[in-house]
Design a protein around this motif. Structure first.
Motif, PDB file in Angstrom:
ATOM      1  N   PRO A  72       0.805  -1.240  -0.079  1.00  0.00           N
ATOM      2  CA  PRO A  72       0.145   0.034   0.062  1.00  0.00           C
ATOM      3  C   PRO A  72       0.750   1.266  -0.030  1.00  0.00           C
ATOM      4  CG  PRO A  72      -0.851  -1.574   1.682  1.00  0.00           C
ATOM      5  CD  PRO A  72       0.407  -2.099   1.168  1.00  0.00           C
ATOM      6  N   GLU A  73       2.100   1.220   0.508  1.00  0.00           N
ATOM      7  CA  GLU A  73       2.784   2.405   0.729  1.00  0.00           C
ATOM      8  C   GLU A  73       3.417   2.787  -0.626  1.00  0.00           C
ATOM      9  OE1 GLU A  73       5.349  -0.953   1.287  1.00  0.00           O
ATOM     10  OE2 GLU A  73       3.535  -0.212   2.271  1.00  0.00           O
ATOM     11  N   LYS A  74       3.188   1.972  -1.782  1.00  0.00           N
ATOM     12  CA  LYS A  74       3.592   2.298  -2.983  1.00  0.00           C
ATOM     13  C   LYS A  74       2.489   2.788  -3.892  1.00  0.00           C
ATOM     14  CE  LYS A  74       6.827  -0.055  -5.244  1.00  0.00           C
ATOM     15  NZ  LYS A  74       7.373  -1.379  -5.926  1.00  0.00           N
ATOM     16  N   LEU A  75       1.277   2.710  -3.332  1.00  0.00           N
ATOM     17  CA  LEU A  75       0.057   3.356  -4.257  1.00  0.00           C
ATOM     18  C   LEU A  75       0.318   4.975  -4.186  1.00  0.00           C
ATOM     19  CD1 LEU A  75      -2.867   1.175  -2.889  1.00  0.00           C
ATOM     20  CD2 LEU A  75      -1.855   1.044  -5.043  1.00  0.00           C
ATOM     21  N   GLN A  76      -0.115   5.460  -5.262  1.00  0.00           N
ATOM     22  CA  GLN A  76       0.048   6.945  -5.381  1.00  0.00           C
ATOM     23  C   GLN A  76      -1.167   7.241  -6.262  1.00  0.00           C
ATOM     24  OE1 GLN A  76       3.736   8.158  -7.548  1.00  0.00           O
ATOM     25  NE2 GLN A  76       3.281  10.455  -6.894  1.00  0.00           N
ATOM     26  N   PHE A  77      -2.234   8.248  -5.786  1.00  0.00           N
ATOM     27  CA  PHE A  77      -3.154   8.810  -6.452  1.00  0.00           C
ATOM     28  C   PHE A  77      -2.846   9.990  -6.902  1.00  0.00           C
ATOM     29  CE2 PHE A  77      -4.734   5.333  -3.537  1.00  0.00           C
ATOM     30  CZ  PHE A  77      -5.419   4.501  -4.450  1.00  0.00           C
ATOM     31  N   ILE A  78      -3.279  10.223  -8.221  1.00  0.00           N
ATOM     32  CA  ILE A  78      -2.799  11.666  -8.719  1.00  0.00           C
ATOM     33  C   ILE A  78      -4.049  12.146  -9.603  1.00  0.00           C
ATOM     34  CG2 ILE A  78      -1.553  13.022 -10.413  1.00  0.00           C
ATOM     35  CD1 ILE A  78       0.955  10.952  -9.525  1.00  0.00           C
ATOM     36  N   GLN A  79      -4.386  13.124  -9.583  1.00  0.00           N
ATOM     37  CA  GLN A  79      -5.753  13.709 -10.377  1.00  0.00           C
ATOM     38  C   GLN A  79      -5.086  14.255 -11.623  1.00  0.00           C
ATOM     39  OE1 GLN A  79      -8.361  16.137  -8.149  1.00  0.00           O
ATOM     40  NE2 GLN A  79      -9.637  16.909 -10.066  1.00  0.00           N
ATOM     41  N   GLY A  80      -5.969  14.037 -12.776  1.00  0.00           N
ATOM     42  CA  GLY A  80      -5.454  14.602 -14.001  1.00  0.00           C
ATOM     43  C   GLY A  80      -6.183  14.507 -15.214  1.00  0.00           C
TER      44      GLY A  80
END
Length: 144
Positions: free
Chosen positions: A2-10
Motif C-alpha cells: 500500500p505504501e507504493k500506491l500513489q493517487f494523482i488527479q489529472g
C-alpha cells in the motif's frame, strides 16, 4: 504494498507526468469510455507502463451487438452529452482493436451483475455487454 500506491488527479487526455515504464498498474473504473481520444489515452498508458505492467478497465460502457443502435440513441439524448460530457460506447471488438493497435494483449472477463445476466451469460456481447478488460504490453514475455 500500500505504501507504493500513489493517487494523482489529472486529465487522461493529457501527457501523464510519469517517466517511461514507471507504472506497474493502471485502473480505469467506469472512466476510459469518457476519453476524448482513446488513441492518445492508450498511447500514454502504454508509455508509462513498465514491462509486465497491466491496465485494467472495469465497469466500462460496452455496446451489445443487437442493442447498439438503441444504446447509442440513448447516449445522444442523455443529460451528460447535452452538458458536454464525452460519452462513448464501444463494442467489445472495437475495444480489442484499439488496445491491440496500441500495443496491448487483451483479455476480457465476462461480468454478470444480476441473476438475469447470469442466466443470459451466453448472450453477453449480443443483447448486453459487460466485461472487465485486462491488457498487458506486447513487449512482455509473459502473456495473459
Amino acid at each position: 504494498k500500500p505504501e507504493k500506491l500513489q493517487f494523482i488527479q489529472g486529465d487522461m487526455g493529457d501527457f501523464l507526468g510519469f517517466s517511461n515504464g514507471s507504472i506497474d498498474l493502471i485502473v480505469f473504473d467506469a472512466s476510459l469510455h469518457h476519453s476524448r481520444s482513446i488513441w492518445r489515452t492508450l498511447a500514454e498508458c502504454y508509455r508509462v507502463l513498465a514491462s509486465n505492467g497491466l491496465l485494467v478497465a472495469q465497469r466500462e460502457q460496452y455496446l451489445g451487438m443487437l442493442t447498439s443502435s438503441k444504446k447509442l440513441e440513448q447516449l445522444l439524448n442523455s443529460e451528460e452529452v447535452k452538458n458536454g460530457v464525452s460519452e462513448n460506447a464501444y463494442l467489445k471488438s472495437q475495444y480489442q482493436y484499439y488496445f491491440h493497435a496500441s500495443g496491448f494483449h487483451t483479455r476480457f472477463i465476462p461480468v454478470a451483475e444480476n441473476l438475469l445476466q447470469k442466466l443470459l451469460l451466453p448472450f453477453n456481447g449480443l443483447i448486453y455487454s459487460k466485461w472487465v478488460l485486462i491488457a498487458q504490453k506486447h513487449d512482455t514475455k509473459q502473456i495473459l
